[in-house]
Every structure is written in structure tokens, then in C-alpha cells.
Design an enzyme around this catalytic site. Structure first.
Site, mmCIF file in Angstrom:
data_model
loop_
_atom_site.group_PDB
_atom_site.id
_atom_site.type_symbol
_atom_site.label_atom_id
_atom_site.label_comp_id
_atom_site.label_asym_id
_atom_site.label_seq_id
_atom_site.Cartn_x
_atom_site.Cartn_y
_atom_site.Cartn_z
ATOM 1 N N GLY A 30 0.825 -1.198 0.000
ATOM 2 C CA GLY A 30 0.000 0.000 0.000
ATOM 3 C C GLY A 30 0.855 1.241 0.000
ATOM 4 N N GLY A 32 0.702 5.460 1.374
ATOM 5 C CA GLY A 32 0.010 6.548 2.042
ATOM 6 C C GLY A 32 0.532 7.890 1.578
ATOM 7 C CG PHE A 34 3.183 11.679 5.110
ATOM 8 C CD1 PHE A 34 3.368 12.948 4.596
ATOM 9 C CD2 PHE A 34 2.079 11.440 5.903
ATOM 10 C CE1 PHE A 34 2.470 13.965 4.868
ATOM 11 C CE2 PHE A 34 1.181 12.454 6.183
ATOM 12 C CZ PHE A 34 1.383 13.721 5.662
ATOM 13 N N GLY A 35 4.493 7.774 2.688
ATOM 14 C CA GLY A 35 5.342 6.605 2.525
ATOM 15 C C GLY A 35 4.542 5.355 2.226
ATOM 16 C CE LYS A 36 5.334 2.799 -2.790
ATOM 17 N NZ LYS A 36 6.412 1.979 -3.354
ATOM 18 C CE LYS A 52 0.014 5.707 8.151
ATOM 19 N NZ LYS A 52 -1.281 6.083 8.773
ATOM 20 C CG ASP A 146 -10.561 10.229 6.113
ATOM 21 O OD1 ASP A 146 -11.474 10.557 5.320
ATOM 22 O OD2 ASP A 146 -9.381 10.069 5.760
#
Length: 423
Positions: A30, A32, A34-36, A52, A146
Site C-alpha cells: 500500500g 500513504g 508520506f510513505g509505503k 506503515k 475519515d
């Protein structure tokens, strides 16, 4: 020494503070803001988790330091079968790391886009599990803010879990929140209208999610923020069926799960749409999910792995930290991450509740305006309705009357420390 394992050229001390060296890095599953997100394996326990990781420099550039620290704190408070729970947290010189429960079944957006049509019994089962998760979060005084198909992950068995607490906050009985946060297509009228809101907005978002899964479209639409806001506030509510109409109720006191005379989850359990759910078995995950992901195929976008293979992005590697860094010479935001993104290890530490303070995290060295994020739009100005946006978390308008809290979920049994469940 029993707690030391040799890996590569140097031993790993598992009795010391957790670091990235405690894990073997596997495939990316996945991505996000700011990173994987990667699959990792704990070298001693051999358990698989999701890692994460947050690039500190990118996080600072996007003025999201407060959100990352807030997410880190909130995740420590949470431990529930239908939530993606935090297991470890730590950092190195370049990244902050969350090690969380591994969900290999994919997110609901992935399955919605590939299946097109999702049977009603499948959606009902997911909504029942997610209702249990939401009720738990609200009992912990947490608003997710969210909830959407992208932030609901399936495990290998097909059970649904709430994830991504980047804009989640504590709520107060005394004041309503007014900051705009979440993904616009799923925001309740109280959010987009800036009228003040609390935990009830999560049930609205769950209703929009249910509607989208059932009918492969959302009930409100708009090409820009203004049109989307007007649609949410004023467009007539039309439902092909009564499956989710009670969730999508503009008046919070009439919304399913929020009604003053209701009993929270019991209110939902008694709704005719959920008659077929065996709630006791569902809560213990003893019910067989009606949809089981195909684990022979990847339930995620495989381009996440391809990026690193083609060197589009710098691959994540184990790296030693600088010894005794000088905090006084750090930029304020970097020092804040260093000091407030603290280490957590669920196998040795009890979960700490931050609720009594109930103070939103603010970014050092920046003004309030600097911590706000703008509405997410594409290059041509079209609104991206599923993109997360956020303003600085803050409590706003006071409750309108002293009885406004009468339908709040009960207080958690304790504001102190809680022992995590057995891994």
C-alpha cells in the site's frame, strides 16, 4: 543471551528498545501520503505485520507533524477486533514507523472497483462489524472523521477493520468541533456547514459508505467544494432501498446509532435491516464472513512494489540512528517528532490513555494557518471527493444546552492504563 539473534552482520537484541532491525522487510502492499506500507516479519516471534512508515522530511514539508503524533497517541489507546491495532511504534533518523495488524484482504475501495456490484448480505455483514468498531471508538472518546471504503481493510478471512487515524481526534462533552477534516464526499452536514459536530458524524460517514457499496455511487456529488457542500446540505435524500437511509439522516438526533432515546449499538441491532445478524457470534468473530478475499491473488495495487523495483522511490532499508543527537540544534518540527513520537511495544508495555488531557497536538514553530491543509483538487480544479483533507484539530462551539450530552456513549471504564489483549 536468549534475547539476541544474529541477522546479517550484527546481532539483534530483542530485549532492547524495538527498532526496524527487529523485522524482516517483505513486499509493499500500500501507499500513504508520506510513505509505503509493507509486510514485515518479526524476527523472533515470526509474526507478520504491516509496517506503515512516514518520511519525516515530507511530513514536515506538508505540515502534518501534529497529525502524525496525534495518530500515534490515539492508536496506543485502541485495541479492538474490528480496528487495525497498533503493535509497535518507533523511529529512525529518516522515518517514523507504525507496526500494525496485517490485513491482506485489501480495502473496500479495491473490491468495489473490481467487483462493481457487492451483494447486500456482504455489505450488511461489513456494516455490522464496523458498527461494533465505531461504538468502541466512541466509548474511548475518539472520532475517526475519515471513514470511507479506502479506510476499511479486510483480513484474510473477510472481516472488516477500521484503519487510518490520521485525522482522528478526541471529542469533548462540553464543546463541539468546528474544524473541517475527512474526505468531502463522506463528510456530514455538520462538518461542511461548520455548525459544530461530535461523534455522530462517523455514523453519517458509515451510511455514505454503505450506500456506495450497495449502489456503486455516492448520494451527493459536486465538481468543486462549494457544489459538494451544497449537495450535502440541501440535495434530497433518495434511496433505492431502505438499507442505509437511517444512517444518512441530516439531523444527528434522528440518525441511527445517535438517537437520544436509542442505545447506541443496540439501536442498530434492532433495525430491521440487521435482523439476520447473529451479534454475539459476530462480535467474537465466530460468524463466517459471506465474502472471503482470494488470497491467491494480490488484493492491492501491485504498482506499489514496482515503484521500488524500478527505483522510482528510494527503497526502505535498515539504518542505524545517530548516537546522542543534539536536540537543541534540530528544527522545531523535527525535535517535536523526536520527543513526542515515542516508542511503543505491545508485548511489554501497557496501553496509555491520553484522553484526560484531551488536548490536540499543535506543530511547534508554525502558526495555526500553517497547519491547515487545503481541499484536495486535481490539476484542472476538479474536487477529489475521496481525498483526505484536514484543518488543525480543535474544539469549537459550546454545546447548545446542558442536556446535549445525554445521548453520548458511556464513559470508558477507566481513564488510566489498559492492558492490551493477547496478541
Amino acid at each position: 543471551m536468549g534475547g539476541v539473534c544474529c541477522c546479517l552482520t550484527e546481532p539483534v537484541d530483542f530485549d532492547a528498545e524495538v527498532t526496524l532491525y527487529h523485522f524482516d522487510l517483505h513486499r509493499a502492499v500500500g501507499k500513504g501520503a508520506f510513505g509505503k506500507v509493507r509486510v514485515v516479519e518479526h524476527k523472533r516471534s515470526k509474526k507478520l505485520y504491516a509496517l506503515k512508515y512516514i518520511d519525516k522530511a515530507r511530513c514536515i514539508r506538508q505540515k502534518a507533524v501534529a497529525n502524525i503524533i496525534q495518530e500515534r497517541r490515539l492508536l496506543e489507546e485502541i485495541d479492538h477486533p474490528f480496528v487495525v491495532n497498533l503493535r509497535y511504534a518507533f523511529q529512525d533518523d529518516e522515518n517514523c514507523f507504525f507496526v500494525i495488524d496485517l490485513m491482506l484482504g485489501g480495502d473496500l475501495r479495491f473490491h468495489l472497483e473490481r467487483k462493481g456490484h457487492i451483494p447486500q448480505d456482504v455489505v450488511r455483514f461489513w456494516m455490522a462489524e464496523l458498527s461494533c468498531g465505531l461504538e468502541y471508538l466512541h466509548s474511548q472518546r475518539i472520532i475517526h472523521r475519515d471513514l470511507k471504503p479506502d479506510n476499511i481493510l479486510l483480513d484474510a478471512m473477510g472481516h472488516a477493520h477500521i484503519t487510518d487515524f490520521n485525522v482522528a481526534i478526541h471529542y469533548s462533552e462540553r464543546r463541539l468541533h468546528t474544524s473541517v477534516a475527512g474526505s468531502m464526499a463522506y463528510m456530514a452536514p455538520q462538518v461542511v456547514g461548520r455548525k459544530g459536530y461530535s461523534w455522530q458524524i462517523d455514523w453519517w460517514s458509515l451510511g455514505i459508505t454503505a450506500y456506495e457499496l450497495l449502489f456503486h455511487k455516492r448520494p451527493f456529488d459536486g465538481r468543486n467544494a462549494e457544489k459538494m457542500t451544497q449537495s450535502i446540505l440541501k440535495d434530497p435524500l433518495k434511496f433505492p432501498e431502505d438499507a442505509s437511509s437511517r444512517f444518512i439522516e441530516r439531523d444527528p438526533e434522528k440518525r441511527l446509532g445517535c438517537r437520544p432515546n436509542g442505545q447506541g449499538l443496540q439501536d442498530i441491532q434492532s433495525h430491521p435491516w440487521f435482523t439476520s445478524i447473529e451479534w454475539d457470534n459476530l462480535k467474537s468473530k465466530e460468524c463466517q464472513p459471506p465474502f472471503v478475499p482470494d488470497m491467491k491473488t494480490a488484493n492491492f495495487d501491485v504498482t506499489h512494489e514496482l515503484d521500488e523495483f524500478l527505483m522510482v522511490e528510494k527503497p526502505l532499508t535498515h539504518s542505524k540512528r545517530k548516537v546522542n543527537p543534539d536536540l537543541d540544534k534540530m528544527k522545531p518540527e523535527l525535535r517535536q517528532l523526536e520527543e513526542q513520537f515515542t516508542v511503543y511495544d505491545f508485548s511489554t508495555l501497557q496501553r496509555l490513555s491520553y484522553y484526560p488531557h484531551n488536548q490536540p497536538v499543535t506543530t511547534l514553530g508554525t502558526s495555526t494557518e500553517d497547519t491547515e491543509r487545503t481541499v484536495a483538487q486535481s490539476l484542472d480544479g476538479t474536487l477529489i471527493p475521496t481525498a483526505t483533507i484536514a484543518e488543525r484539530s480543535q474544539a469549537g462551539s459550546p454545546m447548545l444546552d446542558s442536556d446535549s450530552h445525554r445521548y453520548m456513549p458511556p464513559m470508558p471504564p477507566s481513564h488510566g492504563r489498559r492492558v492490551p489483549s493477547t496478541p
